[in-house]
Design a protein around this motif. Sequence first.
Motif, PDB file in Angstrom:
ATOM      1  N   ASP A  89      35.106  13.835 -19.615  1.00 39.32           N
ATOM      2  CA  ASP A  89      36.502  13.275 -19.001  1.00 39.32           C
ATOM      3  C   ASP A  89      36.758  13.747 -17.897  1.00 39.32           C
ATOM      4  O   ASP A  89      36.547  15.172 -17.607  1.00 39.32           O
ATOM      5  N   LYS A  90      37.191  12.974 -16.876  1.00 41.02           N
ATOM      6  CA  LYS A  90      37.842  13.524 -15.619  1.00 41.02           C
ATOM      7  C   LYS A  90      39.303  13.736 -15.752  1.00 41.02           C
ATOM      8  O   LYS A  90      40.043  13.079 -16.234  1.00 41.02           O
ATOM      9  N   GLY A  99      45.346  29.517 -13.228  1.00 43.78           N
ATOM     10  CA  GLY A  99      44.166  29.054 -13.149  1.00 43.78           C
ATOM     11  C   GLY A  99      43.356  29.030 -14.728  1.00 43.78           C
ATOM     12  O   GLY A  99      42.566  28.393 -15.108  1.00 43.78           O
ATOM     13  N   TYR A 100      44.408  29.512 -15.746  1.00 41.18           N
ATOM     14  CA  TYR A 100      43.997  29.813 -17.106  1.00 41.18           C
ATOM     15  C   TYR A 100      43.631  28.435 -17.780  1.00 41.18           C
ATOM     16  O   TYR A 100      42.609  28.245 -18.462  1.00 41.18           O
ATOM     17  N   ASN A 101      44.721  27.521 -17.638  1.00 38.47           N
ATOM     18  CA  ASN A 101      44.637  26.163 -18.114  1.00 38.47           C
ATOM     19  C   ASN A 101      43.436  25.265 -17.473  1.00 38.47           C
ATOM     20  O   ASN A 101      42.621  24.726 -18.265  1.00 38.47           O
ATOM     21  N   ALA A 102      43.246  25.412 -16.535  1.00 39.79           N
ATOM     22  CA  ALA A 102      42.193  24.641 -15.632  1.00 39.79           C
ATOM     23  C   ALA A 102      40.622  25.312 -16.286  1.00 39.79           C
ATOM     24  O   ALA A 102      39.748  24.431 -16.599  1.00 39.79           O
ATOM     25  N   ALA A 103      40.882  26.540 -16.609  1.00 41.06           N
ATOM     26  CA  ALA A 103      39.397  27.040 -17.238  1.00 41.06           C
ATOM     27  C   ALA A 103      39.237  26.841 -18.564  1.00 41.06           C
ATOM     28  O   ALA A 103      38.316  26.360 -19.057  1.00 41.06           O
ATOM     29  N   VAL A 109      35.838  19.738 -20.658  1.00 40.02           N
ATOM     30  CA  VAL A 109      35.122  18.675 -20.374  1.00 40.02           C
ATOM     31  C   VAL A 109      34.051  18.936 -19.214  1.00 40.02           C
ATOM     32  O   VAL A 109      33.350  18.035 -18.698  1.00 40.02           O
ATOM     33  N   GLY A 110      33.796  20.243 -18.575  1.00 47.29           N
ATOM     34  CA  GLY A 110      33.022  20.697 -17.816  1.00 47.29           C
ATOM     35  C   GLY A 110      33.665  20.793 -16.567  1.00 47.29           C
ATOM     36  O   GLY A 110      34.443  19.900 -16.072  1.00 47.29           O
TER      37      GLY A 110
END
Length: 398
Positions: A89-90, A99-103, A109-110
Amino acid sequence: MSQTPTAGQLRNRLVDAILGERAVPSDVERAMRTVPRDAFLPGIELENAYTDQAVTIKDNPGKPLPLSCASVPSVVAMMLGQLGTRPGDKVLEVGAGTGYNAALLAELVGGDNVTTVDIDSDVALHARTTLNAAGHESVTVIERNGLLGVHENAPYDRIIATVGVWDIPATWWEQLVDGGRLVLPLRWRGQTRSVALTRRGGELVSDGMELCGFVPIIGQNGERTASLNAADTIRLHYDQDQDIDTAALADTLLAKRPAGSFLSTQRIGGKESFDGVWLRATAGDDRVCRLEVTPEAEEQALIHRPAAPGRSPVLVEGGSLAYLTVTREGVDPDRPFRLGAAAYGPRGEELAHDLIAHIDAWGAARLAVPHMTVTSSATGTAPGHVINKPESRITLAY
């Protein structure tokens, strides 16, 4: 002699505690056991990095809330569960934070599929730095007003906001695929709920909402705050579409003549949430606002104590108001507290009875949540109670 727990042990302990309180999808659980939260909170004591609490990463001088913080881990897990990502998913995240949630999203999803955006340059730099250090260089970090989204990487299968949103911008609609999901802490009538919405053509349709609290996004100014006394210790928070006579309310409280206290038939246990009363009231009553009473006002007994002094629902009309109260009674040991209403002003008693009607409606189905349909402000609405905002129309129906 006991050994100091490692970061991995603390991380697993935290996830175990979250699982003990709520169901978490297996992929979200796996991501939370994998991504080291402490790596995104440099300078924080290791044990503090793995408590179920928010951590401020940038203060907001002169304001009651920080500019940015690391969200409560259990709320992170809840919202990622609502998002329902699939591999590949994009995803667009509005509010980069640490940045934790993005990690976590990168694990789900990659990293190539994750874009995170933040309006603050320091916050965006912090997120970029910690993501790189944690091996997530492929995540895209953009410094920009999150209300604009990131059109160059659109369209997205999933959009998640990690800041409080008062209105849903048209840009997010345009960047979300039909059938895609939007999860956001949506604010209306003084409360915030994490709402999971799926786009169905020209509508966003909910399939769940959970109580939460987030730092509000920069750039939306639809909420108003008014002091109701000279010391600024009693405040009313309301939406721009509500017709509020703050001067009349201030005069009513200054007179210190309560219309009375009234009790409903609904009792609660010591750990039982009653926030659903507020939610229930907003689905049919445009007089609902938020009352804030500071500790100083409590100490001086300026008004009858609200159920939750910092944030209680209140019905307001002209120079009258009625707000939620909790009274301890010894009748039922399992549910020793009784909900009611305290009222002030010439129509205070009438408002109190209206609030008690909301309490009783909630009491008949305490876990029920309304169905929310969102359309753009230029289109029609679904059946139900409508709340109009500049860019969207929210319809609520039980």
